[in-house]
Write an enzyme that holds these catalytic residues in place. Structure first.
Site, PDB file in Angstrom:
ATOM      1  N   GLY A  33       0.822  -1.204   0.000  1.00 58.29           N
ATOM      2  CA  GLY A  33       0.000   0.000   0.000  1.00 58.29           C
ATOM      3  C   GLY A  33       0.851   1.246   0.000  1.00 58.29           C
ATOM      4  O   GLY A  33       2.062   1.184  -0.175  1.00 58.29           O
ATOM      5  N   ASN A  34       0.202   2.386   0.192  1.00 54.49           N
ATOM      6  CA  ASN A  34       0.942   3.651   0.244  1.00 54.49           C
ATOM      7  C   ASN A  34       0.263   4.589   1.235  1.00 54.49           C
ATOM      8  O   ASN A  34      -0.797   4.283   1.768  1.00 54.49           O
ATOM      9  CB  ASN A  34       1.046   4.265  -1.156  1.00 54.49           C
ATOM     10  CG  ASN A  34      -0.303   4.604  -1.750  1.00 54.49           C
ATOM     11  OD1 ASN A  34      -1.011   5.470  -1.246  1.00 54.49           O
ATOM     12  ND2 ASN A  34      -0.684   3.900  -2.808  1.00 54.49           N
ATOM     13  N   ARG A  35       0.893   5.731   1.473  1.00 54.95           N
ATOM     14  CA  ARG A  35       0.457   6.639   2.535  1.00 54.95           C
ATOM     15  C   ARG A  35      -0.582   7.671   2.108  1.00 54.95           C
ATOM     16  O   ARG A  35      -0.861   8.588   2.870  1.00 54.95           O
ATOM     17  CB  ARG A  35       1.664   7.412   3.080  1.00 54.95           C
ATOM     18  CG  ARG A  35       2.672   6.572   3.791  1.00 54.95           C
ATOM     19  CD  ARG A  35       3.755   7.507   4.347  1.00 54.95           C
ATOM     20  NE  ARG A  35       4.951   6.781   4.721  1.00 54.95           N
ATOM     21  CZ  ARG A  35       5.093   6.128   5.866  1.00 54.95           C
ATOM     22  NH1 ARG A  35       4.108   6.109   6.739  1.00 54.95           N
ATOM     23  NH2 ARG A  35       6.215   5.483   6.132  1.00 54.95           N
ATOM     24  N   SER A  36      -1.129   7.552   0.911  1.00 56.44           N
ATOM     25  CA  SER A  36      -2.097   8.564   0.489  1.00 56.44           C
ATOM     26  C   SER A  36      -3.259   8.646   1.478  1.00 56.44           C
ATOM     27  O   SER A  36      -3.853   7.640   1.839  1.00 56.44           O
ATOM     28  CB  SER A  36      -2.644   8.213  -0.891  1.00 56.44           C
ATOM     29  OG  SER A  36      -3.691   9.096  -1.232  1.00 56.44           O
ATOM     30  N   ALA A 101      -3.342   7.828  -5.549  1.00 55.01           N
ATOM     31  CA  ALA A 101      -1.996   7.245  -5.534  1.00 55.01           C
ATOM     32  C   ALA A 101      -2.160   5.788  -5.961  1.00 55.01           C
ATOM     33  O   ALA A 101      -2.498   4.921  -5.155  1.00 55.01           O
ATOM     34  CB  ALA A 101      -1.395   7.340  -4.141  1.00 55.01           C
TER      35      ALA A 101
END
Ligand code: CTP
Ligand code: CA
Length: 237
Positions: A33-36, A101
């Site tokens: 995943g990512n931090r968006s 993102a």
């Protein structure tokens, strides 16, 4: 920002906004995943709706954001889901704004059961490139699968490095992606991710560039929607 938010210049327009981050599953309990946080995309959707647009928000995972009023929200999980949802909604839209993102890669295989420690444990995770949704929209517009006057907007978070500064990377990305507008956030040093405020630049395919004053994500949304509004084909009759 109040007067902008109350302008009703987008009445009758259909705008698709993507927001948040995608999650790419590795096994039943894990993902890449990512931090968006999704805040910028949600702000765009909210302000576009306030200005009268019919908005579809294609939302990945966010920091527990509340759906904006009068916005149609489609929830997706993976980049592949997001692509399907955006492609479907883009067909009837006047503009698509890709604030999400989107994961660039997914684990090549999805384990059907939880990956365990011990014998047979992996030491690397093979990855496969995900389709570029934004580039796909530009391609579809180019070959007539989408209307020629669809406005396509990308977002980019950039840092400077040994190959160039933020704007140099952003200009190259705009050219590579072929979208009409690229909204650029300078990241690093605690900027952009998980913050209320945002600043950067807006680059147009016609070569014009403007700085985005430091301010809330709602204010930045107004500036982006002003630019989108300027690119929409005028309505006759
Ligand atoms: N994007 C997309 N589909 C992807 C990856 C990105 O539609 N698979 C969109 C993002 O939503 C954003 C824009 O492309 O609007 C730019 O994303 P960014 O990650 O900056 O671009 P990339 O081409 O993935 O470049 P990089 O290698 O710098 O990550
Ligand atoms: Ca990327």
């Amino acid at each position: 920002e109040r007067p902008d938010a109350l302008r009703r210049d987008l009445v009758g327009r259909k705008i698709v906004v993507s927001a948040g981050g995608t999650r790419e599953p590795l096994d039943p309990v894990r993902f890449l995943g990512n931090r968006s946080s999704g805040k910028q995309g949600y702000a765009l959707a909210r302000v576009a709706a306030q200005r009268g647009a019919e908005v579809t928000l294609v939302s990945g995972f966010t920091a527990d954001l509340v759906a904006p009023a009068a916005v149609d929200v489609v929830h997706v999980k993976t980049a592949s889901d997001m692509r399907a949802a955006v492609d479907k909604c883009a067909a009837g839209a006047d503009a698509v704004v890709m604030a999400a993102a989107v994961a660039d890669f997914r684990p090549t295989t999805l384990a059907t059961s939880k990956i365990k420690k011990g014998a047979g444990e992996p030491d690397t995770i093979p990855l496969t490139r995900n389709d570029d949704i934004l580039a796909g929209l530009v391609e579809a517009r180019g070959d007539g699968r989408l209307p020629a006057d669809l406005v396509i907007v990308g977002f980019a978070a950039e840092t400077g490095d040994q190959h160039g500064d933020v704007l140099t990377h952003a200009r190259a990305k705009l050219a590579r992606k072929g979208c009409d507008l690229l909204v650029v956030n300078a990241v690093g040093e605690g900027k952009a991710f998980e913050m209320e405020d945002n600043d950067g630049w807006m680059l147009s395919a016609d070569g014009s560039e403007s700085a985005l004053e430091h301010g809330s994500k709602a204010l930045l949304s107004s500036r982006v929607l002003d630019a989108v509004g300027g690119l929409l084909t005028p309505r006759t009759g």
